[in-house]
Scaffold this active site. Structure first.
Site, PDB file in Angstrom:
ATOM      1  N   CYS A  12       0.828  -1.212   0.000  1.00 41.86           N
ATOM      2  CA  CYS A  12       0.000   0.000   0.000  1.00 41.86           C
ATOM      3  C   CYS A  12       0.869   1.272   0.000  1.00 41.86           C
ATOM      4  O   CYS A  12       1.690   1.460  -0.877  1.00 41.86           O
ATOM      5  CB  CYS A  12      -1.001  -0.015   1.137  1.00 41.86           C
ATOM      6  SG  CYS A  12      -2.354   1.159   0.856  1.00 41.86           S
TER       7      CYS A  12
ATOM      8  N   LYS B  50     -11.488   7.957  -4.374  1.00 44.11           N
ATOM      9  CA  LYS B  50     -10.789   6.891  -3.665  1.00 44.11           C
ATOM     10  C   LYS B  50     -11.006   5.540  -4.353  1.00 44.11           C
ATOM     11  O   LYS B  50     -12.133   5.189  -4.715  1.00 44.11           O
ATOM     12  CB  LYS B  50     -11.276   6.814  -2.215  1.00 44.11           C
ATOM     13  CG  LYS B  50     -10.548   5.786  -1.367  1.00 44.11           C
ATOM     14  CD  LYS B  50     -11.084   5.787   0.067  1.00 44.11           C
ATOM     15  CE  LYS B  50     -10.341   4.791   0.937  1.00 44.11           C
ATOM     16  NZ  LYS B  50     -10.855   4.776   2.328  1.00 44.11           N
TER      17      LYS B  50
ATOM     18  N   HIS C 164      -3.946  -4.724  -0.492  1.00 42.68           N
ATOM     19  CA  HIS C 164      -3.934  -5.227   0.883  1.00 42.68           C
ATOM     20  C   HIS C 164      -4.347  -6.693   0.927  1.00 42.68           C
ATOM     21  O   HIS C 164      -5.475  -7.012   1.326  1.00 42.68           O
ATOM     22  CB  HIS C 164      -4.902  -4.420   1.749  1.00 42.68           C
ATOM     23  CG  HIS C 164      -4.429  -3.055   2.105  1.00 42.68           C
ATOM     24  ND1 HIS C 164      -3.554  -2.813   3.134  1.00 42.68           N
ATOM     25  CD2 HIS C 164      -4.731  -1.846   1.573  1.00 42.68           C
ATOM     26  CE1 HIS C 164      -3.333  -1.510   3.228  1.00 42.68           C
ATOM     27  NE2 HIS C 164      -4.034  -0.902   2.285  1.00 42.68           N
TER      28      HIS C 164
ATOM     29  N   GLU D   1      -3.569  -8.646   3.125  1.00 43.33           N
ATOM     30  CA  GLU D   1      -3.702  -9.019   4.539  1.00 43.33           C
ATOM     31  C   GLU D   1      -5.060  -8.658   5.145  1.00 43.33           C
ATOM     32  O   GLU D   1      -5.391  -9.107   6.247  1.00 43.33           O
ATOM     33  CB  GLU D   1      -2.586  -8.367   5.361  1.00 43.33           C
ATOM     34  CG  GLU D   1      -2.770  -6.912   5.726  1.00 43.33           C
ATOM     35  CD  GLU D   1      -2.623  -5.935   4.563  1.00 43.33           C
ATOM     36  OE1 GLU D   1      -2.940  -4.748   4.749  1.00 43.33           O
ATOM     37  OE2 GLU D   1      -2.194  -6.366   3.468  1.00 43.33           O
TER      38      GLU D   1
END
Length: 307
Positions: free
Chosen positions: A142, A163, A235, A237
């Site tokens: 990120c 975003k 991401h 994770e």
């Protein structure tokens, strides 16, 4: 873990082309084995959930791993108790004389600042410089992927009009790369960011190798120095509910966020999100651990420095 095969087996060459890790009987007989040493620089404000997310993925391996967490001290933590950090985390002074097989550098909610305006930028780059001589493989994700590409290769970032928030699909661009062994031709990964990088500059840099991209959102996984630097713009994770928690948080702040895209079935937030990146997350981290295990020197004092 690698498979041990007869030195003369005809399948060895094809297996290696496909990224399947093999070792010969001779190498197995002479191979020294020790735990892998992994350092994690946790830049996230809510450090405990990030710890859990990463440890779930790193713990899914038959290889014994010794993990240390570290932090920046030039930024005062406001979301995690200082006494906890003092007892559970290391500082740069604690690790600067140590060597590690792997180093994970997390994202941080500072992407809308210029890199040099981040209050811990000097300390952050001290970690990156230290890693050149003290770490075999560095995994950035990120914001840190953007920061690492900028610091090492001069790749600039820019603000997005909206975003990038949701679960996005990317295709593989390098066939049989061992870091993506077991992946389908396309995979899913959460994205949650207000900035993007200069994708054309990444593609044009001969030192960088793009492993996956999307026609709509550009590159997502990039490597350099073989696997010694890895940049993931998303991401892997994240847990099933992480994007939902971010959406609720931003809504409570009056930010009027969009629902995360491709996340809720039928775009209905009353339905539980589909956890369609889970297997790819585990594959990615298992592959990274396996590659580091195979390639890192037994004696970390023999590490070749990075540029």
């Amino acid at each position: 873990m690698p498979i041990k095969v007869n030195d003369q087996l005809s399948a060895i060459e094809n297996l290696r082309k496909e990224g399947i890790v093999t070792i010969t009987k001779h190498r197995a007989a002479t191979q020294d084995i020790r735990p892998l040493k992994i350092l994690i620089l946790n830049l996230m404000p809510l450090k405990k959930p990030t710890e859990l997310q990463l440890l779930r993925l790193l713990g899914n391996s038959p290889i014994q791993i010794e993990i240390d967490f570290c932090r920046t001290v030039t930024h005062e933590a406001t979301h995690t108790d200082t006494s906890y950090l003092d007892s559970a985390y290391l500082d740069f002074d604690d690790i600067k004389g140590r060597r590690y097989d792997g180093f994970i550098v997390t994202g941080a909610p500072v992407e809308c600042y210029e890199f040099e305006d981040v209050d811990y930028w000097k300390e952050y780059t001290a970690y990156l410089e230290w890693a050149k001589t003290h770490v075999f493989s560095v995994l950035y994700y990120c914001w840190s992927a953007q920061a690492g590409l900028y610091y090492h290769y001069g790749i600039k970032k820019f603000l997005l009009k909206k975003k990038l928030f949701g679960i996005y699909q990317y295709g593989l661009t390098t066939k049989y790369h061992p870091l993506l062994r077991g992946f389908d031709d396309r995979y899913f990964i959460p994205q949650s960011r207000h900035t993007d990088i200069d994708h054309a500059a990444v593609e044009a840099n001969p030192e960088l190798t793009v492993l996956s991209r999307s026609a709509y959102h550009g590159v997502n996984i990039v490597t350099a120095e073989n696997i010694r630097r890895i940049f993931v713009l998303g991401h892997f994770e994240y847990d099933r509910r992480t994007l939902e928690q971010e959406y609720i948080r931003d809504k409570a702040k009056g930010m009027d966020p969009d629902l995360p895209k491709y996340y809720y079935p039928g775009n209905d937030p009353s339905e539980p999100p589909v956890f369609k990146w889970c297997s790819y997350a585990h594959l990615f981290y298992t592959n990274w651990i396996n590659l580091v295990y195979q390639e890192t020197p037994y004696d970390l004092d023999q590490l070749e420095p990075l540029k």
